[in-house]
Every structure is written in structure tokens, then in C-alpha cells.
Scaffold this active site. Sequence first.
Site, mmCIF file in Angstrom:
data_model
loop_
_atom_site.group_PDB
_atom_site.id
_atom_site.type_symbol
_atom_site.label_atom_id
_atom_site.label_comp_id
_atom_site.label_asym_id
_atom_site.label_seq_id
_atom_site.Cartn_x
_atom_site.Cartn_y
_atom_site.Cartn_z
ATOM 1 N N SER A 121 26.675 45.315 23.014
ATOM 2 C CA SER A 121 27.332 43.695 22.729
ATOM 3 C C SER A 121 26.475 42.500 24.228
ATOM 4 O O SER A 121 26.222 43.814 24.653
ATOM 5 C CB SER A 121 28.743 43.632 23.134
ATOM 6 O OG SER A 121 29.059 42.462 23.440
ATOM 7 N N TYR A 134 35.988 46.845 27.922
ATOM 8 C CA TYR A 134 35.267 46.594 26.980
ATOM 9 C C TYR A 134 33.714 47.004 27.617
ATOM 10 O O TYR A 134 32.092 47.369 27.410
ATOM 11 C CB TYR A 134 35.629 45.350 26.365
ATOM 12 C CG TYR A 134 34.414 45.096 25.038
ATOM 13 C CD1 TYR A 134 34.480 46.344 23.988
ATOM 14 C CD2 TYR A 134 33.166 44.545 25.140
ATOM 15 C CE1 TYR A 134 33.933 44.981 23.019
ATOM 16 C CE2 TYR A 134 32.330 44.220 24.239
ATOM 17 C CZ TYR A 134 32.736 44.631 23.544
ATOM 18 O OH TYR A 134 31.744 44.110 21.738
HETATM 19 P P1 NAD Z 1 35.997 45.343 13.747
HETATM 20 O O1 NAD Z 1 37.860 45.330 14.288
HETATM 21 O O2 NAD Z 1 36.296 43.993 12.962
HETATM 22 O O3 NAD Z 1 35.681 46.760 12.942
HETATM 23 C C1 NAD Z 1 35.598 47.514 14.207
HETATM 24 C C2 NAD Z 1 36.289 49.000 12.929
HETATM 25 O O4 NAD Z 1 35.593 50.441 13.816
HETATM 26 C C3 NAD Z 1 38.079 48.833 12.384
HETATM 27 O O5 NAD Z 1 37.683 49.484 11.391
HETATM 28 C C4 NAD Z 1 38.255 49.858 13.209
HETATM 29 O O6 NAD Z 1 39.834 50.799 12.453
HETATM 30 C C5 NAD Z 1 37.614 51.366 13.624
HETATM 31 N N1 NAD Z 1 38.253 52.143 14.669
HETATM 32 C C6 NAD Z 1 38.388 51.083 15.814
HETATM 33 N N2 NAD Z 1 39.104 52.472 17.071
HETATM 34 C C7 NAD Z 1 38.775 53.535 16.166
HETATM 35 C C8 NAD Z 1 38.820 55.014 16.468
HETATM 36 N N3 NAD Z 1 39.669 55.012 17.597
HETATM 37 N N4 NAD Z 1 38.350 55.973 14.933
HETATM 38 C C9 NAD Z 1 37.651 55.615 14.352
HETATM 39 N N5 NAD Z 1 37.555 54.103 14.387
HETATM 40 C C10 NAD Z 1 38.068 52.901 14.628
HETATM 41 O O7 NAD Z 1 35.461 44.719 15.060
HETATM 42 P P2 NAD Z 1 33.567 44.464 15.359
HETATM 43 O O8 NAD Z 1 33.880 43.191 15.587
HETATM 44 O O9 NAD Z 1 33.162 44.953 13.764
HETATM 45 O O10 NAD Z 1 33.688 44.995 16.185
HETATM 46 C C11 NAD Z 1 32.702 47.075 15.279
HETATM 47 C C12 NAD Z 1 31.444 46.895 16.975
HETATM 48 O O11 NAD Z 1 30.633 45.843 17.241
HETATM 49 C C13 NAD Z 1 32.384 47.359 18.120
HETATM 50 O O12 NAD Z 1 31.487 47.913 18.583
HETATM 51 C C14 NAD Z 1 31.801 46.159 18.565
HETATM 52 O O13 NAD Z 1 32.165 46.208 20.453
HETATM 53 C C15 NAD Z 1 30.795 45.697 18.666
HETATM 54 N N6 NAD Z 1 30.859 43.607 19.030
HETATM 55 C C16 NAD Z 1 31.608 43.011 18.332
HETATM 56 C C17 NAD Z 1 30.808 41.747 18.451
HETATM 57 C C18 NAD Z 1 31.925 40.653 18.134
HETATM 58 O O14 NAD Z 1 31.745 39.228 18.021
HETATM 59 N N7 NAD Z 1 32.907 40.988 16.977
HETATM 60 C C19 NAD Z 1 30.485 40.894 19.913
HETATM 61 C C20 NAD Z 1 29.930 42.897 20.180
HETATM 62 C C21 NAD Z 1 29.649 43.567 19.658
#
Ligand code: NAD
Length: 239
Positions: A121, A134
Site C-alpha cells: 500500500s 496497518y
Molecule cells: P477487501 O476487504 O475487499 O478484500 C479483502 C479480502 O481478504 C476479503 O475477501 C477478506 O475475506 C479476506 N481476508 C481478510 N482477512 C482474512 C483472513 N484472516 N484469512 C483469509 N482471508 C482474509 O479488501 P481490498 O481492498 O481488496 O484489499 C486487499 C489488499 O489490498 C489488502 O492487503 C489491503 O491492505 C490492500 N490495499 C487496499 C487498498 C484499498 O484502497 N482498497 C489500498 C492499498 C492496499
Amino acid sequence: MVTGAGSGIGRACATALAAAGAHVHVVDVDAAAAGSVAEAIGGRAHVVDLARAAAVGELPAGIDILVNNAGLQHVAPLAEFPPDRFELIQRVMVHAPFLLLRRILPHMYARGWGRVVNISSVHGLRASAFKAGYVTAKHALEGLSKVTAVEGAPHGVTSNCVSPGYVRTPLVERQIEAQAAAHGIDADRVVSEVLLSRSAVKRLIEPEEVAAAVLWLCGPHTGYLTGASIPLDGGWTAA
Ligand code: NAD
């Protein structure tokens, strides 16, 4: 293998990798989400909670491409940050990737090829208020990725981070509500004044744009690119 592939960025990565010909292991704690993504892309669902160290032992080791993506957020001032949430975030976003690498790297080394992509991120590179768990986890993931790159290079394994700004996913939709409460402002102002305040490009990035970078890192032209972090951050870290 894509962790957290039931939603958002993980689902987009799983879909892009499958379209490029990969057989994708869809790992998620959410059974319905994992099942529906696996069915849609012809992959295999694995319903595991990555917060449990033992869960990693239930996953296959013969993996050529590992996308460490599963993650969660918690927004609170540091002095009020619940210790159990802090620990959970480190378990899912740092410890599980470490355990997966420990399990899968021997297979990649034996094959002489492997691709590790860690979904970090902009918060792996910069801090924001109220995100102690985070920001700590993402900085750790950036370090783990670099060690993987250094150790993996002689074995044909690359490891990189993709480090997006705010992506339009359920995680961000939940955050908009939490930030509104923490900052005491409404949701529209959270997007324009908090989320996008440091981004030169004034829009959220789409999950498919992140997946395109992940796919490129797994393709044929990136064998010399390792230990890097690609900031898909709309210019946030440039300013
Ligand atoms: P999201 O909430 O849409 O999806 C996350 C997924 O991870 C979900 O399906 C959830 O069930 C799964 N998950 C969570 N805890 C878990 C566990 N203990 N075991 C197995 N699965 C688990 O989130 P997203 O926005 O798609 O984020 C995905 C990644 O991208 C994360 O690492 C997040 O930090 C990173 N990220 C997101 C953003 C953003 O703005 N959305 C920005 C930078 C980085």
C-alpha cells in the site's frame, strides 16, 4: 495462489491471472466469496483463516505464483488502538505471508522459477494518522518482500510489492465510514479531503488497474525487476 481472493483487489488479481492461463488457488476466510470467485474463474477455493498459523499448513505448497493480498484495516488513534486488532492485522498481513513463503519457496527454488507479489500500500511507504496496525504491517511486508527478492534471486524467484493508493473496494468503503467517525466529517468530505488529499490524481484506483500491474510482474519481461515497490498511488509519494 491469491490470498484474500474473494473480494476487491484479490478477486481482480485471481480473475486476471486465470484469464492469462493460470490455475488459481482462491484463498479466503469467506467461504461464499471464495466459492463464487473460484467457480467464475475455474479455480479452486480454499476456505482458511490466515490469522491461524496452522491454516497455512492446509494450503498447497506447489505454487508458482504467490500473491499475498489478504488484509484488513482498523482506524483508531494510537492511544486507543485495541491491542487485539493490532495483533490480528500483523498475523494476517505479515505472519501469514511469511509462513506461506516458508512453505512455497522450496517448490519455486526446485523449479528455478517463481513470482511473489505482495499487495502492500502507499501505507507501506508513508504513514497516515489512526492506522498504526496497518501502516506497521505494510512497512513490514515491504521488508519481507525485499528479503525474499535477495534470497530468491539465485533461484529465479522475484518478489515485488504493488503499493496502491485508495482502491475502490469494500475495504475502502468501510474505511470511509470509520474515517468519517474518527475525523468527525461526512463521507464525501472523507474522500476528497482525507483519502485523496495527498494524491495528485483525484480519483480512486480500480481493482483491475492493480491486477494489471500484478499480471505484468508475473509475465515474461520482469525477471530483472525484484525487491521493488511499485507505487500505484496517483503521485502521492512523488509530492
Ligand atoms: P477487501 O476487504 O475487499 O478484500 C479483502 C479480502 O481478504 C476479503 O475477501 C477478506 O475475506 C479476506 N481476508 C481478510 N482477512 C482474512 C483472513 N484472516 N484469512 C483469509 N482471508 C482474509 O479488501 P481490498 O481492498 O481488496 O484489499 C486487499 C489488499 O489490498 C489488502 O492487503 C489491503 O491492505 C490492500 N490495499 C487496499 C487498498 C484499498 O484502497 N482498497 C489500498 C492499498 C492496499
